[in-house]
Each structure stands twice: as structure tokens, then as C-alpha cells.
Scaffold this motif. Structure first.
Motif, PDB file in Angstrom:
ATOM      1  N   PRO A 180     -25.289 -19.636 -78.149  1.00 45.80           N
ATOM      2  CA  PRO A 180     -25.170 -18.739 -77.129  1.00 45.80           C
ATOM      3  C   PRO A 180     -24.475 -19.305 -76.038  1.00 45.80           C
ATOM      4  CG  PRO A 180     -27.334 -19.366 -77.379  1.00 45.80           C
ATOM      5  CD  PRO A 180     -26.647 -19.833 -78.463  1.00 45.80           C
ATOM      6  N   THR A 181     -23.760 -18.473 -75.064  1.00 45.08           N
ATOM      7  CA  THR A 181     -23.051 -18.937 -74.045  1.00 45.08           C
ATOM      8  C   THR A 181     -23.911 -18.693 -72.675  1.00 45.08           C
ATOM      9  OG1 THR A 181     -21.542 -17.097 -73.687  1.00 45.08           O
ATOM     10  CG2 THR A 181     -21.040 -18.800 -75.331  1.00 45.08           C
ATOM     11  N   ASP A 182     -24.606 -17.396 -72.756  1.00 40.73           N
ATOM     12  CA  ASP A 182     -25.165 -16.791 -71.391  1.00 40.73           C
ATOM     13  C   ASP A 182     -26.188 -17.981 -71.097  1.00 40.73           C
ATOM     14  OD1 ASP A 182     -26.626 -15.601 -69.531  1.00 40.73           O
ATOM     15  OD2 ASP A 182     -26.438 -13.797 -70.675  1.00 40.73           O
ATOM     16  N   PRO A 183     -26.215 -18.431 -70.019  1.00 45.28           N
ATOM     17  CA  PRO A 183     -27.225 -19.515 -69.371  1.00 45.28           C
ATOM     18  C   PRO A 183     -28.545 -19.062 -69.075  1.00 45.28           C
ATOM     19  CG  PRO A 183     -25.569 -18.711 -67.610  1.00 45.28           C
ATOM     20  CD  PRO A 183     -25.007 -18.141 -68.703  1.00 45.28           C
ATOM     21  N   ARG A 184     -28.636 -17.598 -69.189  1.00 44.98           N
ATOM     22  CA  ARG A 184     -29.803 -17.136 -69.082  1.00 44.98           C
ATOM     23  C   ARG A 184     -30.704 -17.186 -70.422  1.00 44.98           C
ATOM     24  NH1 ARG A 184     -28.320 -11.302 -66.868  1.00 44.98           N
ATOM     25  NH2 ARG A 184     -26.783 -11.955 -68.487  1.00 44.98           N
ATOM     26  N   VAL A 196     -12.165 -25.920 -78.478  1.00 48.68           N
ATOM     27  CA  VAL A 196     -10.906 -25.378 -78.896  1.00 48.68           C
ATOM     28  C   VAL A 196     -11.208 -23.944 -79.107  1.00 48.68           C
ATOM     29  CG1 VAL A 196      -9.314 -25.582 -80.579  1.00 48.68           C
ATOM     30  CG2 VAL A 196     -10.386 -27.574 -79.985  1.00 48.68           C
ATOM     31  N   ARG A 197     -10.155 -23.129 -78.734  1.00 52.43           N
ATOM     32  CA  ARG A 197     -10.367 -21.607 -78.869  1.00 52.43           C
ATOM     33  C   ARG A 197      -9.059 -21.226 -79.814  1.00 52.43           C
ATOM     34  NH1 ARG A 197     -11.921 -18.879 -73.313  1.00 52.43           N
ATOM     35  NH2 ARG A 197     -12.714 -20.451 -72.106  1.00 52.43           N
ATOM     36  N   VAL A 198      -9.408 -20.786 -81.135  1.00 55.75           N
ATOM     37  CA  VAL A 198      -8.452 -20.060 -81.991  1.00 55.75           C
ATOM     38  C   VAL A 198      -8.813 -18.859 -82.081  1.00 55.75           C
ATOM     39  CG1 VAL A 198      -7.003 -20.353 -84.130  1.00 55.75           C
ATOM     40  CG2 VAL A 198      -7.960 -22.656 -82.988  1.00 55.75           C
ATOM     41  N   LYS A 199      -9.479 -18.660 -83.278  1.00 61.44           N
ATOM     42  CA  LYS A 199      -9.864 -17.229 -83.736  1.00 61.44           C
ATOM     43  C   LYS A 199     -11.529 -17.212 -82.942  1.00 61.44           C
ATOM     44  CE  LYS A 199      -8.021 -16.672 -87.996  1.00 61.44           C
ATOM     45  NZ  LYS A 199      -8.273 -16.425 -89.447  1.00 61.44           N
ATOM     46  N   ARG A 200     -12.196 -18.192 -82.572  1.00 57.01           N
ATOM     47  CA  ARG A 200     -13.429 -17.993 -81.819  1.00 57.01           C
ATOM     48  C   ARG A 200     -13.404 -19.397 -81.203  1.00 57.01           C
ATOM     49  NH1 ARG A 200     -17.400 -18.206 -86.931  1.00 57.01           N
ATOM     50  NH2 ARG A 200     -16.851 -20.219 -87.884  1.00 57.01           N
ATOM     51  N   PRO A 201     -14.228 -19.507 -80.139  1.00 53.95           N
ATOM     52  CA  PRO A 201     -14.399 -20.822 -79.474  1.00 53.95           C
ATOM     53  C   PRO A 201     -15.358 -21.908 -80.326  1.00 53.95           C
ATOM     54  CG  PRO A 201     -15.816 -19.216 -78.462  1.00 53.95           C
ATOM     55  CD  PRO A 201     -14.882 -18.470 -79.250  1.00 53.95           C
ATOM     56  N   ARG A 202     -14.844 -22.954 -80.269  1.00 58.92           N
ATOM     57  CA  ARG A 202     -15.489 -24.009 -81.127  1.00 58.92           C
ATOM     58  C   ARG A 202     -15.640 -25.241 -80.756  1.00 58.92           C
ATOM     59  NH1 ARG A 202     -13.826 -28.060 -84.634  1.00 58.92           N
ATOM     60  NH2 ARG A 202     -15.378 -28.509 -86.553  1.00 58.92           N
ATOM     61  N   VAL A 231     -20.986 -22.481 -69.999  1.00 60.72           N
ATOM     62  CA  VAL A 231     -20.916 -21.435 -68.679  1.00 60.72           C
ATOM     63  C   VAL A 231     -19.427 -21.050 -68.561  1.00 60.72           C
ATOM     64  CG1 VAL A 231     -20.930 -21.230 -66.150  1.00 60.72           C
ATOM     65  CG2 VAL A 231     -22.963 -22.223 -67.524  1.00 60.72           C
ATOM     66  N   ALA A 232     -18.502 -22.036 -68.778  1.00 56.33           N
ATOM     67  CA  ALA A 232     -16.986 -21.682 -68.752  1.00 56.33           C
ATOM     68  C   ALA A 232     -16.686 -20.610 -69.689  1.00 56.33           C
ATOM     69  CB  ALA A 232     -16.311 -22.795 -68.817  1.00 56.33           C
ATOM     70  N   LEU A 233     -17.289 -20.734 -71.087  1.00 53.34           N
ATOM     71  CA  LEU A 233     -16.914 -19.733 -71.779  1.00 53.34           C
ATOM     72  C   LEU A 233     -17.480 -18.559 -71.700  1.00 53.34           C
ATOM     73  CD1 LEU A 233     -17.471 -22.127 -75.212  1.00 53.34           C
ATOM     74  CD2 LEU A 233     -15.439 -21.001 -74.472  1.00 53.34           C
ATOM     75  N   HIS A 234     -18.876 -18.429 -70.874  1.00 50.93           N
ATOM     76  CA  HIS A 234     -19.503 -17.184 -70.904  1.00 50.93           C
ATOM     77  C   HIS A 234     -18.719 -16.566 -69.703  1.00 50.93           C
ATOM     78  CE1 HIS A 234     -22.786 -14.443 -70.205  1.00 50.93           C
ATOM     79  NE2 HIS A 234     -22.889 -14.751 -69.069  1.00 50.93           N
ATOM     80  N   HIS A 235     -18.100 -17.180 -68.618  1.00 53.21           N
ATOM     81  CA  HIS A 235     -17.312 -16.439 -67.521  1.00 53.21           C
ATOM     82  C   HIS A 235     -16.075 -15.853 -68.185  1.00 53.21           C
ATOM     83  CE1 HIS A 235     -19.729 -18.712 -64.274  1.00 53.21           C
ATOM     84  NE2 HIS A 235     -20.356 -17.772 -64.931  1.00 53.21           N
ATOM     85  N   GLY A 272     -15.782 -14.474 -71.038  1.00 52.49           N
ATOM     86  CA  GLY A 272     -16.257 -13.061 -71.893  1.00 52.49           C
ATOM     87  C   GLY A 272     -16.536 -13.604 -73.278  1.00 52.49           C
ATOM     88  N   CYS A 273     -16.573 -14.685 -73.776  1.00 55.62           N
ATOM     89  CA  CYS A 273     -17.220 -15.298 -74.852  1.00 55.62           C
ATOM     90  C   CYS A 273     -18.750 -15.231 -74.799  1.00 55.62           C
ATOM     91  CB  CYS A 273     -16.652 -16.608 -75.255  1.00 55.62           C
ATOM     92  SG  CYS A 273     -14.820 -16.598 -75.367  1.00 55.62           S
ATOM     93  N   ALA A 274     -19.335 -14.363 -75.641  1.00 59.01           N
ATOM     94  CA  ALA A 274     -20.798 -14.482 -75.918  1.00 59.01           C
ATOM     95  C   ALA A 274     -21.251 -15.538 -76.835  1.00 59.01           C
ATOM     96  CB  ALA A 274     -21.206 -13.054 -76.496  1.00 59.01           C
ATOM     97  N   ALA A 275     -20.504 -15.934 -77.415  1.00 55.35           N
ATOM     98  CA  ALA A 275     -20.987 -17.152 -78.287  1.00 55.35           C
ATOM     99  C   ALA A 275     -19.988 -18.309 -78.734  1.00 55.35           C
ATOM    100  CB  ALA A 275     -21.824 -16.643 -79.717  1.00 55.35           C
ATOM    101  N   ALA A 276     -20.362 -19.443 -79.059  1.00 52.77           N
ATOM    102  CA  ALA A 276     -19.519 -20.404 -79.556  1.00 52.77           C
ATOM    103  C   ALA A 276     -19.876 -20.973 -80.910  1.00 52.77           C
ATOM    104  CB  ALA A 276     -19.165 -21.534 -78.648  1.00 52.77           C
ATOM    105  N   TRP A 277     -19.199 -21.820 -81.716  1.00 46.44           N
ATOM    106  CA  TRP A 277     -19.584 -22.314 -82.690  1.00 46.44           C
ATOM    107  C   TRP A 277     -19.671 -23.768 -82.862  1.00 46.44           C
ATOM    108  CZ3 TRP A 277     -18.227 -17.669 -82.381  1.00 46.44           C
ATOM    109  CH2 TRP A 277     -18.921 -16.389 -82.852  1.00 46.44           C
ATOM    110  N   THR A 278     -20.111 -24.454 -83.610  1.00 47.80           N
ATOM    111  CA  THR A 278     -20.047 -25.863 -83.975  1.00 47.80           C
ATOM    112  C   THR A 278     -20.791 -26.359 -85.229  1.00 47.80           C
ATOM    113  OG1 THR A 278     -20.408 -28.129 -82.727  1.00 47.80           O
ATOM    114  CG2 THR A 278     -22.554 -26.826 -83.031  1.00 47.80           C
ATOM    115  N   GLU A 279     -20.404 -27.404 -85.779  1.00 44.92           N
ATOM    116  CA  GLU A 279     -20.830 -28.060 -86.827  1.00 44.92           C
ATOM    117  C   GLU A 279     -21.608 -29.364 -86.645  1.00 44.92           C
ATOM    118  OE1 GLU A 279     -17.440 -27.414 -86.928  1.00 44.92           O
ATOM    119  OE2 GLU A 279     -17.608 -25.429 -87.391  1.00 44.92           O
TER     120      GLU A 279
END
Length: 263
Positions: free
Chosen positions: A106-110, A191-197, A222-226, A228-235
Motif C-alpha cells: 500500500p502507498t497511503d501513509p495512513r 520503476v513505473r511501466v504497467k504498475r509501480p515496482r 508517499v511520492a507514489l500515493h501523491h 495517484g498510485c494506490a499500491a506498488a509491487w515488489t519481490e
């Protein structure tokens, strides 16, 4: 072109396994493509293969043709939930080399609880695109040397293994860094392609356990949240307990797992 007859029973004519281009194969039932095989070198120099086939028998014959012509070692990545595909590569002699969990973050700091997180005293976060390239490459090299001297690169994600020429910072604009007055202490790449990763979060060994990685992550999310991205992904490699704890501690959830196989 190389072709091999394949009496598959799919039609009156034999299915042909054909090399249609450099490191590309097709399985043809008359004029219909019923399977494809492909091989490509990743940036780290390793050769990865993939097969998309309608039937197990076609998969096996494509694999046979490809493995006959390609040099070892060969690698592939599969979704662990894809039991049939994993079984196909195992039939071809591949074994599991590593397992990575894919997390949705999730990207929302709350939600993450990172709204009040700041870097430690004397450390500032330099946003992506503003880092000094020479200092960025210096911290990247230092961290990678530390990894090689300890757990080693086999424990790291495939995409961050050093390239043959030794350069691993492909696009400096993707990195935010944690900076001391005289050097960089850590970095994060998004990296942002189809989704932020989130491809990499790392801190120099001597500066770990100071909250720098958490501050870098807070900044990036926080930068992603601002934006408009609600979520990011990682491995995360299954053995990397520190990384798992870092992401799970901010509400990230494991969604799937990938297997890297080698022959």
C-alpha cells in the motif's frame, strides 16, 4: 531453419518444430502455430528461456529442440501456482534455484504508518531524478561489493545481479537516495511501466539499523500515493527475512510466488 517432424496426432499432418529466427522456435500444425519457444539474454548475461504451448507433448518437443541448440546453463521463471508449466520444465531437467514472494504494497501513509517517518539526523532524502550520478554509482558499487562478500549474489533478485561490464545503474533517474554530507548511504529504485515496482532498497552495511531503509521506503511510497498510485509491487527472496519484515511491517501482503529454475 531447423525443423523436426512431430507426429502429434493433432492433425493428419505432422507437427513441425521449426527455428524461425535466432533463439525463436515455433511448433506448427499445418499453418497453425500451436507452440512458441524463445530465449533471450538478461542484462546480467544469463540466458533465459520460455515456452508457450497448447499441449504437454508440444512443450516437451519444443524444449527438446531448444535445449539441443542452446548452451548451458539455461534459466527460466515461472509462477509457482502454474503447476503444469513448472512440471514441464522439470521434465526438461530444470531444478528450482530460488523462490521469490511477490508483495503488493500500500502507498497511503495512513495505512503504512510511515506518515511520520523521517531519516536519521544528518541524513537527507534526495528525490528520484536529482541524485548525483557519480555518488549514486559509488553507493551502488559499495553495496554490491558488500553483498558479494557476505550472502552473495545468488540470494539477490535476478535483475540486480551485476552486468558483465559491471554497470548496474541503468537509469539514474529511477533512484532516490539517502545522503550524508560527503556520500550516499542508501538507495531505492522505483520503476513505473504497467504498475509501480520497487526493484531495490539497499543501505550500506555500516549504516544499517538506523532507519534509513524505512525512510527511503516512506519517501517512495508517499511520492507514489501523491501521484495517484494506490499500491506498488515488489519481490523478496524467501530467505531475506529482514526485507520481508520491513514490507510486512507496513501492511504489504504476499500475493504470489515465483520460481527461478536452472538447467
Amino acid at each position: 531453419m531447423n525443423t523436426k517432424p512431430f507426429p502429434s496426432g493433432l492433425s493428419e499432418n505432422a507437427v513441425m518444430i521449426t527455428r524461425v529466427a535466432d533463439r525463436q522456435w515455433h511448433a506448427l500444425d499445418e499453418d497453425l502455430v500451436v507452440g512458441r519457444g524463445h530465449a533471450e539474454h538478461r542484462p546480467d548475461g544469463r540466458l533465459f528461456v520460455s515456452i508457450d504451448a497448447w499441449h504437454d507433448a508440444i512443450f516437451d518437443r519444443l524444449a527438446e529442440a531448444m535445449l539441443t541448440e542452446l548452451p548451458a546453463p539455461l534459466y527460466t521463471v515461472v509462477d509457482e501456482a502454474d503447476v503444469e508449466l513448472t512440471a514441464g520444465w522439470r521434465r526438461a531437467g530444470f531444478t528450482i534455484r530460488r523462490r521469490e514472494w511477490e508483495y503488493v504494497v500500500p502507498t497511503d501513509p495512513r495505512v503504512t504508518g510511515l506518515e511520520a517517518v523521517l531519516p536519521p539526523s544528518g541524513v537527507t532524502i534526495v528525490p528520484a531524478g536529482r541524485a548525483d550520478e557519480s555518488l549514486l554509482r559509488a553507493v551502488d558499487r559499495a553495496i554490491r561489493d558488500e553483498v558479494e562478500a557476505t550472502v552473495g549474489w545468488p540470494s539477490m533478485p535476478a535483475e540486480v545481479i551485476p552486468r558483465p561490464e559491471g554497470d548496474t545503474v541503468v537509469d539514474p533517474s529511477k533512484y532516490a537516495v539517502a545522503a550524508a554530507p560527503d556520500r550516499y548511504l542508501g538507495l531505492i529504485r522505483v520503476v513505473r511501466v504497467k504498475r509501480p515496482r520497487i526493484g531495490l532498497v539497499a543501505v550500506r552495511a555500516g549504516d544499517q539499523r538506523r532507519g534509513i531503509a524505512r525512510a527511503l521506503l516512506a519517501h517512495a511510497l508517499v511520492a507514489l500515493h501523491h501521484s495517484g498510485c494506490a499500491a506498488a509491487w515488489t519481490e523478496v527472496h524467501e530467505s531475506n527475512q529482514a526485507a520481508s519484515a520491513l514490507f510486512e511491517g507496513i501492511g504489504a501482503r504476499p500475493m504470489s510466488s515465483n520460481l527461478e529454475l536452472v538447467r
